[in-house]
Motif scaffolding. Structure first.
Motif, short mmCIF file in Angstrom:
data_model
loop_
_atom_site.label_atom_id
_atom_site.label_comp_id
_atom_site.label_asym_id
_atom_site.label_seq_id
_atom_site.Cartn_x
_atom_site.Cartn_y
_atom_site.Cartn_z
N VAL A 109 38.58 37.12 40.08
CA VAL A 109 38.91 36.99 41.51
C VAL A 109 40.37 37.39 41.74
CG1 VAL A 109 39.14 35.38 43.43
CG2 VAL A 109 37.18 35.21 41.90
N VAL A 110 41.28 36.94 40.88
CA VAL A 110 42.69 37.29 41.03
C VAL A 110 42.89 38.79 40.86
CG1 VAL A 110 45.01 36.96 40.10
CG2 VAL A 110 43.46 35.01 40.27
N ARG A 111 42.20 39.40 39.89
CA ARG A 111 42.30 40.86 39.70
C ARG A 111 41.87 41.59 40.96
NH1 ARG A 111 38.64 41.68 35.76
NH2 ARG A 111 40.14 41.62 34.02
N LEU A 114 44.54 41.27 43.60
CA LEU A 114 45.69 42.12 43.30
C LEU A 114 45.40 43.59 43.63
CD1 LEU A 114 46.98 40.63 39.92
CD2 LEU A 114 48.11 40.53 42.15
N LEU A 115 44.17 44.02 43.44
CA LEU A 115 43.82 45.39 43.79
C LEU A 115 43.92 45.61 45.30
CD1 LEU A 115 40.79 46.15 41.43
CD2 LEU A 115 43.15 46.94 41.22
N VAL A 116 43.63 44.57 46.09
CA VAL A 116 43.82 44.67 47.54
C VAL A 116 45.30 44.83 47.87
CG1 VAL A 116 43.56 43.47 49.74
CG2 VAL A 116 41.74 43.34 48.05
N VAL A 117 46.13 44.00 47.22
CA VAL A 117 47.58 44.08 47.44
C VAL A 117 48.11 45.45 47.02
CG1 VAL A 117 49.82 43.07 46.88
CG2 VAL A 117 47.83 41.59 47.16
N ASP A 209 37.08 42.16 49.80
CA ASP A 209 38.16 42.91 49.15
C ASP A 209 37.90 44.42 49.22
OD1 ASP A 209 39.24 40.50 48.61
OD2 ASP A 209 39.06 40.60 46.44
N LEU A 210 36.66 44.83 49.01
CA LEU A 210 36.35 46.26 49.12
C LEU A 210 36.53 46.75 50.56
CD1 LEU A 210 33.25 46.89 46.82
CD2 LEU A 210 35.55 47.82 46.58
N LEU A 211 36.21 45.89 51.53
CA LEU A 211 36.41 46.26 52.94
C LEU A 211 37.89 46.49 53.24
CD1 LEU A 211 35.03 46.62 55.72
CD2 LEU A 211 35.46 44.19 56.13
N LEU A 212 38.75 45.59 52.73
CA LEU A 212 40.19 45.74 52.95
C LEU A 212 40.74 46.96 52.22
CD1 LEU A 212 41.25 41.98 52.63
CD2 LEU A 212 41.15 43.35 54.72
N ILE A 213 40.26 47.18 51.00
CA ILE A 213 40.70 48.37 50.25
C ILE A 213 40.25 49.64 50.96
CG2 ILE A 213 40.37 49.66 48.10
CD1 ILE A 213 40.21 46.94 46.66
N GLY A 214 39.01 49.65 51.42
CA GLY A 214 38.50 50.81 52.15
C GLY A 214 39.28 51.07 53.42
N TYR A 215 39.67 50.00 54.13
CA TYR A 215 40.45 50.15 55.36
C TYR A 215 41.81 50.77 55.05
CZ TYR A 215 42.97 48.89 59.62
OH TYR A 215 43.73 48.94 60.77
N SER A 216 42.45 50.28 53.98
CA SER A 216 43.76 50.82 53.59
C SER A 216 43.65 52.31 53.26
CB SER A 216 44.31 50.07 52.38
OG SER A 216 44.59 48.72 52.70
N TYR A 217 42.61 52.67 52.50
CA TYR A 217 42.47 54.07 52.12
C TYR A 217 41.99 54.94 53.28
CZ TYR A 217 43.83 53.65 47.31
OH TYR A 217 44.59 53.47 46.18
N GLY A 218 41.33 54.34 54.24
CA GLY A 218 41.00 55.09 55.46
C GLY A 218 42.26 55.49 56.20
N LEU A 219 43.21 54.56 56.32
CA LEU A 219 44.48 54.88 56.97
C LEU A 219 45.27 55.90 56.16
CD1 LEU A 219 45.56 51.28 58.08
CD2 LEU A 219 44.54 53.08 59.49
N VAL A 246 41.14 52.76 38.89
CA VAL A 246 41.06 51.36 38.51
C VAL A 246 40.05 50.62 39.39
CG1 VAL A 246 42.34 49.18 38.43
CG2 VAL A 246 43.35 51.25 37.50
N ILE A 247 40.02 50.93 40.67
CA ILE A 247 39.04 50.32 41.58
C ILE A 247 37.62 50.64 41.12
CG2 ILE A 247 38.10 50.42 43.93
CD1 ILE A 247 40.99 50.83 44.89
N LEU A 248 37.38 51.90 40.76
CA LEU A 248 36.04 52.31 40.35
C LEU A 248 35.59 51.59 39.08
CD1 LEU A 248 36.24 56.17 41.00
CD2 LEU A 248 35.06 54.44 42.38
#
Length: 311
Positions: A109-111, A114-117, A209-219, A246-248
């Motif tokens: 969960v922490v990993r 951190l990937l979101v951050v 977390d994937l939603l937040l990561i996807g949003y960041s990469y969309g921007l 690393v996400i993959l």
């Protein structure tokens, strides 16, 4: 063997990899190699970040936190696994089992947090490069790291606590470690709350977390499209490439592992277990390699250290 309650016996028994018990000694070779690679790779990155002042930036501080989490996860899992393979040491005390479960799932969960951050870090680096140091101060990185740690503790702590209320019909866990769902399946009581909560954590962690990561990469993608220079576009994409890899390797094995536990009834048990171990160990093993290859600063520091050693 019927167990009246969890306090009426002292330990669970880990089976290892069902169907491959005769191959445990041979299987220990790749797992021990993984442990060696994880210790050397993550330890090297941590040493470089700690000793090189030029790497005391938000990106590398977050990377160091990720390496610490990877080490905790691997060192919680692999020593007991190798004892099982080498010495047939299968017993694990109840409290040790629940503690192992907490640290393994908590580290996952922490990993993810951190990937979101780190995705936010890449967003700021690409979209607000002139304000990068102002926005991502060391104090903010520290607070975000503590928030990731708190998320892991808060979400995972109920798992072992809920298990303590159950009665168990079996003590032999067909697994290499105390996975939450594997222990839940040993219970003969009402396990629906445990199963629902486990699914809730997976959906919250992986889904949100994937939603937040996807949003960041969309921007980030929008910003990259607006770049007129091909060189600037390549530089921006290269800035994010290590994090994308690393996400993959983090989420794809985790999703497969979760799905096979719930809907993959026709998949052989040993495939379940190997996949569970893979999703825990693969990121810890490959993260330092990926960042070492993709990040010029780390490559340069490694070459510099090696050249010093040969002088």
């Amino acid at each position: 063997m019927l167990i009246a309650n969890h306090s009426s016996f002292m330990a669970f028994t880990l089976m290892g990899i069902p169907g491959l018990e005769s191959q445990h000694l041979w299987l220990s070779l790749p797992f021990s190699s993984m442990l060696l690679i994880i210790l050397i790779g993550n330890g090297a990155i941590l040493f470089l970040v700690a000793t090189e002042p030029t790497l005391h930036t938000p990106m590398y501080l977050l990377l160091a936190l990720l390496m610490v989490v990877d080490l905790i996860s691997s060192l919680t899992l692999l020593p007991k696994l190798l004892c099982l393979f080498w010495f047939n040491d299968r017993d694990i005390a109840i409290n040790a089992c629940l503690t192992q479960m907490f640290f393994i799932h908590g580290a996952s969960v922490v990993r993810s947090a951190l990937l979101v951050v780190m995705a936010y870090d890449r967003f700021v680096a690409v979209c607000e490069p002139l304000r990068y140091n102002t926005i991502l101060s060391h104090s903010l990185v520290g607070r975000l790291g503590l928030l990731a740690l708190a998320k892991g503790v808060i979400l995972v702590l109920p798992m072992p606590l809920l298990l303590q209320r159950l009665t168990f019909c079996q003590v032999v866990i067909p697994h290499t470690y105390c996975d939450h769902m594997a222990v839940v399946k040993m219970a003969c009581g009402h396990t629906r709350p445990n199963r629902i909560y486990g699914l809730f954590v997976i959906l919250l962690v992986v889904g949100l977390d994937l939603l937040l990561i996807g949003y960041s990469y969309g921007l980030i993608l929008q910003a990259v499209i607006r770049l007129s220079s091909r060189e600037a576009t390549f530089k921006a994409l290269n800035t994010c490439s290590a994090h994308i890899f690393v996400i993959l390797i983090t989420y794809i094995p985790a999703l497969f592992s979760s799905l096979t536990h719930r809907i993959g009834r026709n998949i052989p048990p040993h495939a379940h277990i190997l996949l569970d171990n893979l999703y825990l160990l693969l990121p810890s093993m490959l993260n330092p390699i990926i960042y070492g290859i993709k990040m010029k600063e780390i490559r340069d520091k490694v070459v510099k250290c090696m050249s010093r050693g040969t002088v």
